[in-house]
Scaffold this motif. Sequence first.
Motif, PDB file in Angstrom:
ATOM      1  N   GLU A  87       4.944  84.453  24.253  1.00  0.00           N
ATOM      2  CA  GLU A  87       4.681  84.016  26.143  1.00  0.00           C
ATOM      3  C   GLU A  87       5.714  84.102  26.560  1.00  0.00           C
ATOM      4  OE1 GLU A  87       2.444  80.810  24.552  1.00  0.00           O
ATOM      5  OE2 GLU A  87       0.915  81.640  23.574  1.00  0.00           O
ATOM      6  N   MET A  88       7.290  83.547  26.192  1.00  0.00           N
ATOM      7  CA  MET A  88       8.280  82.667  27.600  1.00  0.00           C
ATOM      8  C   MET A  88       8.373  84.515  28.531  1.00  0.00           C
ATOM      9  SD  MET A  88      10.960  80.251  25.611  1.00  0.00           S
ATOM     10  CE  MET A  88      11.542  80.683  26.472  1.00  0.00           C
ATOM     11  N   ILE A  89       8.949  85.301  27.425  1.00  0.00           N
ATOM     12  CA  ILE A  89       8.720  87.154  27.454  1.00  0.00           C
ATOM     13  C   ILE A  89       7.505  87.160  29.035  1.00  0.00           C
ATOM     14  CG2 ILE A  89       8.558  88.829  27.309  1.00  0.00           C
ATOM     15  CD1 ILE A  89      10.447  88.350  24.789  1.00  0.00           C
ATOM     16  N   ILE A  90       5.769  87.044  28.521  1.00  0.00           N
ATOM     17  CA  ILE A  90       5.320  88.090  29.045  1.00  0.00           C
ATOM     18  C   ILE A  90       4.769  86.993  30.468  1.00  0.00           C
ATOM     19  CG2 ILE A  90       2.724  88.001  29.300  1.00  0.00           C
ATOM     20  CD1 ILE A  90       2.946  88.472  26.848  1.00  0.00           C
ATOM     21  N   LYS A  91       5.491  85.427  30.363  1.00  0.00           N
ATOM     22  CA  LYS A  91       5.363  84.701  31.599  1.00  0.00           C
ATOM     23  C   LYS A  91       6.999  85.049  32.460  1.00  0.00           C
ATOM     24  CE  LYS A  91       3.650  80.707  29.678  1.00  0.00           C
ATOM     25  NZ  LYS A  91       4.003  79.276  29.319  1.00  0.00           N
ATOM     26  N   ASN A  92       7.794  85.833  32.030  1.00  0.00           N
ATOM     27  CA  ASN A  92       9.138  86.321  32.736  1.00  0.00           C
ATOM     28  C   ASN A  92       8.887  88.099  32.435  1.00  0.00           C
ATOM     29  OD1 ASN A  92      11.340  83.947  33.021  1.00  0.00           O
ATOM     30  ND2 ASN A  92      10.043  83.382  31.196  1.00  0.00           N
ATOM     31  N   GLU A  93       7.502  88.286  32.737  1.00  0.00           N
ATOM     32  CA  GLU A  93       8.039  90.187  32.648  1.00  0.00           C
ATOM     33  C   GLU A  93       8.222  90.681  33.959  1.00  0.00           C
ATOM     34  OE1 GLU A  93       3.791  92.083  32.969  1.00  0.00           O
ATOM     35  OE2 GLU A  93       3.050  89.615  32.916  1.00  0.00           O
ATOM     36  N   LYS A 172      -0.035  91.377  23.930  1.00  0.00           N
ATOM     37  CA  LYS A 172      -0.291  92.055  24.923  1.00  0.00           C
ATOM     38  C   LYS A 172      -0.205  91.076  26.883  1.00  0.00           C
ATOM     39  CE  LYS A 172      -3.124  95.564  22.221  1.00  0.00           C
ATOM     40  NZ  LYS A 172      -5.053  96.092  22.737  1.00  0.00           N
ATOM     41  N   ASN A 173      -0.105  91.828  27.674  1.00  0.00           N
ATOM     42  CA  ASN A 173      -0.353  90.990  28.751  1.00  0.00           C
ATOM     43  C   ASN A 173      -1.162  91.441  29.197  1.00  0.00           C
ATOM     44  OD1 ASN A 173       0.658  93.422  29.381  1.00  0.00           O
ATOM     45  ND2 ASN A 173       2.327  92.866  30.660  1.00  0.00           N
ATOM     46  N   SER A 174      -2.147  91.331  29.772  1.00  0.00           N
ATOM     47  CA  SER A 174      -3.360  91.663  30.783  1.00  0.00           C
ATOM     48  C   SER A 174      -3.180  93.289  31.402  1.00  0.00           C
ATOM     49  CB  SER A 174      -3.547  90.972  32.236  1.00  0.00           C
ATOM     50  OG  SER A 174      -2.496  91.015  33.069  1.00  0.00           O
ATOM     51  N   ALA A 175      -1.854  93.697  31.394  1.00  0.00           N
ATOM     52  CA  ALA A 175      -1.972  95.391  32.027  1.00  0.00           C
ATOM     53  C   ALA A 175      -2.239  95.881  30.424  1.00  0.00           C
ATOM     54  CB  ALA A 175      -1.035  95.022  32.884  1.00  0.00           C
ATOM     55  N   GLY A 176      -2.172  95.176  28.848  1.00  0.00           N
ATOM     56  CA  GLY A 176      -1.605  96.709  28.334  1.00  0.00           C
ATOM     57  C   GLY A 176      -0.129  96.642  27.849  1.00  0.00           C
ATOM     58  N   TYR A 177       0.704  95.571  28.527  1.00  0.00           N
ATOM     59  CA  TYR A 177       2.088  95.785  28.095  1.00  0.00           C
ATOM     60  C   TYR A 177       2.311  94.834  26.027  1.00  0.00           C
ATOM     61  CZ  TYR A 177       4.111  98.845  32.052  1.00  0.00           C
ATOM     62  OH  TYR A 177       4.520 100.658  32.337  1.00  0.00           O
ATOM     63  N   LEU A 178       3.051  95.195  26.228  1.00  0.00           N
ATOM     64  CA  LEU A 178       3.456  93.996  25.113  1.00  0.00           C
ATOM     65  C   LEU A 178       4.390  93.982  24.907  1.00  0.00           C
ATOM     66  CD1 LEU A 178       2.504  96.141  21.818  1.00  0.00           C
ATOM     67  CD2 LEU A 178       2.188  97.523  23.942  1.00  0.00           C
TER      68      LEU A 178
END
Length: 975
Positions: A87-93, A172-178
């Motif tokens: 979650e930390m990585i997705i928040k700082n993607e 996954k994030n909303s764009a499909g990146y993971l």
Amino acid sequence: MKKSKKPIKENVVNQFKLIYLPLLIVLFTTFTMSISSFYISRNLLLAQMKQDGVNLVKQVTNQIEGSDIALDVINEILEEKIKIAEEMIIKNEKNLSDEFLMEISKDLHIDELNWMNEKGEILYTTIEAYRGWIPFEGHALHDFIHSKDRELIEAIRPDVKSGIPKKYGAMKNSAGYLVQAGILAENVQKLTKTFSYQTSIEALMKKENIVYATLVDKNLKVIADGDREEIRMCYDTNKEKELKEALKGKISMIEWCYDKIDAKVLEILAPVNKNGEIIGVLVIGLSMKRVHDAVYRIFIISFMIALIMFLLFLWVQNRNIIKPVNRLNQKINQIDVEKDITYRLQLVEKGTFFGLTISMNNLLDKMASYLFQLKENQEELEASNEELVAAYEQLTASEEELRAQYDEIQSYTEKLENLKQRYAIAIKGTNSAVWEVDISDQTVYFSHEFKEIVGRTFSEKVEIDQIVKALFTIEDQQNLMEAFLAYKNGDSEEIYTQVRIKNQDDRLKWLLVRGKGIYDEQQNLKKISGILLDITELKEQEAYIKKLAYNDSLTELPNRRSFLEKLEKALHKDQSGAVMLLDLDNFKEINDTLGHTYGDKVLKKVARGLKHIRDEKMFLSRLGGDEFLVLIEGEEDIIEIENYAKKIIQIFKDKCMIESDEIYISASLGVTRYPSDSNEVSQLIMNADMAMYKVKDIGKNNYMFFNKEMIENLKEQIHIGKILREAITEDGFKLVYQPQVCTYTGKIIGFEALIRLKNHNISPDVFIEAAEENGMIIEIGRWVTKEAISQIVTWKNKGLPVKPIAINFSAKQLKDTNYIAFLENTLKEKNVEVKYIEIEITESIFLDEKEETIVFLNRLKKLGIKIALDDFGTGYSSLSYLTFLPVDKIKLDKSLCDKFLEIENIAVMDNIISLAHSLNLEVTAEGIEDMEQYKRLKVAKCNYIQGYLFSKPVEALESEKIYGDNFLEKINDKA
């Protein structure tokens, strides 16, 4: 009447009842108490031990249940930790970089972090080598990317790139990146080790008296054990009755002798629960050595107390009973009224038997007076007795003399009667009669038994000429008179001849005539006396035995001996002819499936068919088993001889009725002619045998004439057999290795071991066929197996990565019933894993005994050996075999590749390889020699290539030079 001079030497007192019986009772009582105390103590101690063991088991199972809860909590924490990092990585993607991932990894103690695009390609990573990696089809991440799930938590698994076990999660994030996060399994284990089953079991092993401890799951697989080598071992559900009971919730106990400590153990089995459900069984073994030692100490102490009590009682008995009794016996045995009438027993005041001694002395006083009176009367009686004895002895002497004379007369009478009876028995039992010839008047006397033999009546004395003419044939009259005159003239020692007579029914009977002369004092021949013995039955038995010796009892055809004698005579007639050897095809199957009695009926049926076509030139014989010999005499025309062969084979064209069953029988016939092929009996039969087996080899149910080439082939087979025997005993074989190359990588994945002769340039096809025919293939096959396994050990010792070796297995090796045990033992002895040996078979292995062959192959599969079907495509039924054979790979024969790798036929090859893959079989193409063939096989997705394109078969040392080569790169370099 004389008085006894022997003094009384018997015990006056019954010592058994007075002394020994009380001693035995005391001894029995004390030892019974000792043994009873032993068993009571033993049972109490064992009961206490069992209760303590049950309490310990319950305590440990509660501890294991608590550890399970702790492990679940730890796993939840780890998964939460992975989610937080993701979650930390997705928040700082938007600010992502390798350095940022490294910083997050260090702060949260995450061992691996990867940022991937929507296709799964790694863009940023904490491990540089992973950059650009994309998950392949079948990988958990690949499935996650194409799913609608947002989060993924995996169990611990090996990392695809490094093979290191890790626990992974992805989000996954909303764009499909993971983002993917991974924690090393060893770090997970550090957290969970304290609460693991193995830690609990090892802690339990440190307790006193614990011999072993094991935790098994519901499938009876060991998941924790005091001996780590036992982990993952499975118990047999059919044998471990107590384990099955424990899985039902019952605590059970058994006692058994444990060899490792050479003592008994108490084994306790208890269920282990998790959330109210039984998840396994805890098994502990408590040493019973200390309990048994304590019980034995109690028994020894009890025994010593009992022994002391018995010795004390024995001392009291000895002082008050035993010694006084022995003294009394001694004094009483000294009483001898004849030698000392004044002897009296000595009195001992306050003795045990004082009163008894006084009573016995009074009796001795009375006895002395009586003896004095008897002595006077005895002297008068002895004087009268001496006179009577003298008269009696005189009468006895006269009676004995008369009895001796009577016995002698009676003995002679009995001997005469015995001789008379023996004579009568001998004459009657042998069916014989006595005769006697009077030389003076040329008459003969016969005993009355003669009438019973010939069935005719003659006067008591009759002239010789009259009786001879009346009974004997003309030929036998002459024989008898010649024997009679020869003896009379002194030319023979006795009359001994066999003659025939006619009885009253004009039936011929055989008689044995024997006799010798009786001479007067001047040695003049007066009479000739002898016996006539009826030997008709002996002659009939002799004829029957001769028939048995020269005929087969089953088919009533002449046997081998008759045939050999007949052929020997035919060869001496200086004529032409032929010898034929007939052998029924597959007759063994008839015996094995329908029984030998049924087989005998088949042989009789064949014999009747042969008799039906027999003529004056044909002599039939049964050689033995299912073989028949036929002799054609006086025939030189080869066309006529061939017609005989056709007639014999024609017998088997139609179906045969046996016990209302219709069966079809065929036969193979070998034909040799004499004198053109040979003029020796043994050689002719050998020639016919070779021709017959040649028919068997080319399909059976036919005939063939012998030719000289068969002899040369036989000599060649014998020569090769000699070479093979020398090679077996003198290390004359070697193995060469042809690499099997991966179609896609160009690297060697294994070798095929091929046998060669060291000192002879003979093709393997030739000497292997010879070895199969003479049975040496079994010994050679074992040599190849052992040599190939030894080569794997050599490569391993040289530090080379181990690669499998394929060895060829002949159909004839199925007769080696212990081959699998030999293979397994050799692998264990050389410490080689079974996966490095592959067995190659051909479809010829299934021509006979298919069920036994499949059983054999399944045993190899169970052992872990891979099986390849070699020479695929050379037989008409290979495709049907693939549906039921337990094989892992097929090897396409060179002839198949040559035919179907042409452009116009390539679709057939594609279909064959696709069919094999659909059956989960790998495919190897053999005999590939050019690059075009390789390219077409690669398009068809053939797994492996073997052939001169990459390498010919090479020696072991040469194979090491190409061991790690990439053949595709080498070919490209040359191009």
